[in-house]
Write an enzyme that holds these catalytic residues in place. Structure first.
Site, PDB file in Angstrom:
ATOM      1  N   HIS A 272       0.833  -1.210   0.000  1.00  0.00           N
ATOM      2  CA  HIS A 272       0.000   0.000   0.000  1.00  0.00           C
ATOM      3  C   HIS A 272       0.870   1.264   0.000  1.00  0.00           C
ATOM      4  O   HIS A 272       0.735   2.131  -0.863  1.00  0.00           O
ATOM      5  CB  HIS A 272      -0.913  -0.017   1.235  1.00  0.00           C
ATOM      6  N   GLU A 273       1.776   1.333   0.951  1.00  0.00           N
ATOM      7  CA  GLU A 273       2.595   2.552   1.085  1.00  0.00           C
ATOM      8  C   GLU A 273       3.535   2.706  -0.114  1.00  0.00           C
ATOM      9  O   GLU A 273       3.837   3.824  -0.527  1.00  0.00           O
ATOM     10  CB  GLU A 273       3.372   2.541   2.401  1.00  0.00           C
ATOM     11  N   HIS A 276       1.807   4.636  -2.798  1.00  0.00           N
ATOM     12  CA  HIS A 276       1.873   6.093  -2.563  1.00  0.00           C
ATOM     13  C   HIS A 276       3.241   6.629  -2.965  1.00  0.00           C
ATOM     14  O   HIS A 276       3.373   7.678  -3.585  1.00  0.00           O
ATOM     15  CB  HIS A 276       1.646   6.406  -1.081  1.00  0.00           C
ATOM     16  N   GLU A 302      -4.835   7.667  -3.244  1.00  0.00           N
ATOM     17  CA  GLU A 302      -5.286   6.394  -2.688  1.00  0.00           C
ATOM     18  C   GLU A 302      -5.507   5.357  -3.798  1.00  0.00           C
ATOM     19  O   GLU A 302      -5.351   4.160  -3.576  1.00  0.00           O
ATOM     20  CB  GLU A 302      -6.552   6.621  -1.854  1.00  0.00           C
TER      21      GLU A 302
HETATM   22 CO    CO Z   1      -3.233   5.256   1.762  1.00  0.00          CO
END
Ligand code: CO
Length: 502
Positions: A272-273, A276, A302
């Site tokens: 997830h990170e 980003h 996101e």
């Molecule tokens: Co996020």
């Protein structure tokens, strides 16, 4: 005076602002990773000093005067000089105007009061959550809601005060538009959850075996090294909650958190990170200091993290590649065939905590939050009644009741920070990610073979070309249309869930 000198003055001021902001980011990163606990009060002082320096520059006469030479502040139309700018410069001026109008609307005193209140409130919230004491946090929450309503009034809105707050995170959205998306999502997801629950549950106890700290960290670094992140420009550390912060396209940091009996959470946090981080390091370096080197919105941000975490990280192809590597680190997994493992990581169970939710029920958590938030802001729900309203909605959407407030309305930090209007972007990001994933599959017919052989770089290249490198050139809506050929919609996400879980 020509347009060149005005735009150059603005670029210089904006670069200075971005440089201060990257120092701010570094201080935040440090506070969450390595700073000794006792450093909090000088750190608050440092951050407050930077915040006021940034505010001064953003609202300065020099900034305003140069901006006015290029664009009419009240209409947004270019001046005669403004018409002579190049197209990237026109985008810069358009975005600078929006930002200038926003920051000059909120009086300095108001910003200070809000920031002091929320920094105190987040400390109070931490303790309240730990001690399961809603009453100690309630007066702070009441004040934050009061000020947030005031903020909405100052910023201005047409239909719902929530619109003004939402705009800060996703300029394309209104309360009404979100409500339509969310009611469609609810209609599709609720019966799907029921249907899944009728099926036999699969044994997933091997996911709950304790994996020691060092092994988990090794797995984390292994995964990090296999992702298309450049180790010269990114790093992985530990924190109590996973996050991603970018100082600059050349310097991006992500963190993970280790839960001894849930090693899979480490893996999905990193994916997830990293999503980003790939966005931030893919922004066009040559425009650093201008809006062309900024992310479009939280929805798009996101969408990038969910793209990697969910659509790639939960794909069979990814695990064909990564599972054998993981088995080498966790010997008991050698007895679990890939198919069994894959099914286990897709287990769907209604749960109390958003950040630990499976991908089917995840959006329901966001919807719950949205439905409560808009009422708090409108004043139709009081803080006193919040715990009951929360538990009622949990029952309605998930069929379960939290055993305490820490696992209920006290679970997330956002409200204590005054971040009302933030939550919807989590679900909107999922919807956008599903559309982007669909577009990627159309483009690369052999995507599964590539990923299962460990090739992830082509995804980065494609995302960079179509999303990251564009900075704020397009709005959320236009960017999605450009990349996927259709407007933002819940359809791709619902189709993805149905296809995967039916
Ligand atoms: Co996020």
């Amino acid at each position: 005076m020509d347009q060149k000198s005005a735009i150059n003055e603005l670029k210089a001021l904006s670069t200075q602002i971005h440089t201060y902001q990257s120092i701010q980011t570094l201080l935040h990163w440090d506070a969450e990773t390595y700073m000794p606990e006792g450093g909090i009060s000088p750190r608050s002082e440092q951050l407050a000093t930077l915040a006021s320096l940034i505010h001064e520059l953003k609202t300065s006469k020099k900034f305003e005067q140069n901006l006015k030479k290029l664009i009419h502040l009240n209409t947004g139309k270019p001046t005669a000089l403004g018409k002579k700018l190049s197209s990237p410069e026109k985008v810069m001026v358009r975005e600078w105007r929006k930002e200038f109008l926003k920051v000059t609307k909120l009086p300095g005193d108001f910003v200070k009061t809000f920031s002091h209140l929320t920094s105190e409130a987040s400390q109070v919230w931490r303790l309240a959550k730990k001690e399961d004491n809603f009453q100690s946090f309630a007066p702070y929450l009441e004040k934050i809601i009061h000020l947030s309503r005031k903020k909405a009034e100052i910023l201005g809105f047409k239909n719902h005060p929530y619109d003004a707050l939402l705009e800060g995170y996703e300029p394309c959205m209104t309360e009404a538009k979100v409500a339509v998306f969310f009611s469609k999502l609810k209609k599709a997801i609720l019966p799907l959850v029921k249907e899944i629950q009728k099926k036999k549950t699969i044994d997933d106890t091997f996911l709950q075996k304790t994996i020691d700290h060092d092994t988990q960290m090794e797995i984390g670094h292994l995964l990090f090294s296999k992702l298309p992140l450049d180790p010269k420009h990114s790093r992985l550390d530990l924190s109590s909650h996973p996050f991603s912060l970018a100082l600059h396209p050349l310097d991006s940091r992500i963190t993970t958190r280790l839960i001894p009996n849930a090693f899979i959470s480490n893996i999905f946090s990193i994916l997830h990170e990293a999503g980003h981080s790939l966005y931030e390091t893919g922004l066009p370096l040559e425009y650093f200091g201008t809006p062309l080197c900024e992310a479009v919105s939280l929805t798009i941000h996101e969408s990038q993290s969910r793209f990697w975490e969910t659509f790639i990280g939960r794909s069979k192809s990814f695990w064909k590649y990564f599972y054998p590597l993981l088995q080498k680190k966790i010997p008991h997994l050698t007895k679990v065939p890939l198919n069994h493992f894959y099914q286990a990581i897709h287990r769907v169970t209604p749960s109390f905590i958003r950040v630990e939710a499976d991908e089917v029920t995840y959006c329901l958590h966001v919807i719950l939050r949205f439905e409560i938030e808009r009422e708090l802001i409108a004043g139709t729900l009081s803080v006193n009644n919040l715990p009951d309203a929360w538990n009622d909605k949990m029952k309605e959407l998930f069929g379960i009741t939290p055993p305490n407030h820490s696992m209920g309305c006290l679970q997330d930090i956002h409200w204590s920070l005054g971040d009302f209007g933030y939550f919807p972007t989590y679900a909107l990001g999922n919807m956008a990610a599903a559309q982007i994933f669909q577009a990627m599959k159309k483009q690369f017919k052999d995507w599964e073979d590539r990923i299962s052989s460990g090739d992830l770089a082509f995804l980065r290249t494609w995302l960079k070309e179509n999303i990251h490198s564009l900075g704020k050139t397009y709005s959320t809506e236009n960017l999605i249309k450009r990349v996927t050929g259709s407007v933002l919609s819940e359809k791709a996400y619902v189709d993805y869930l149905k296809e995967k879980y039916k």
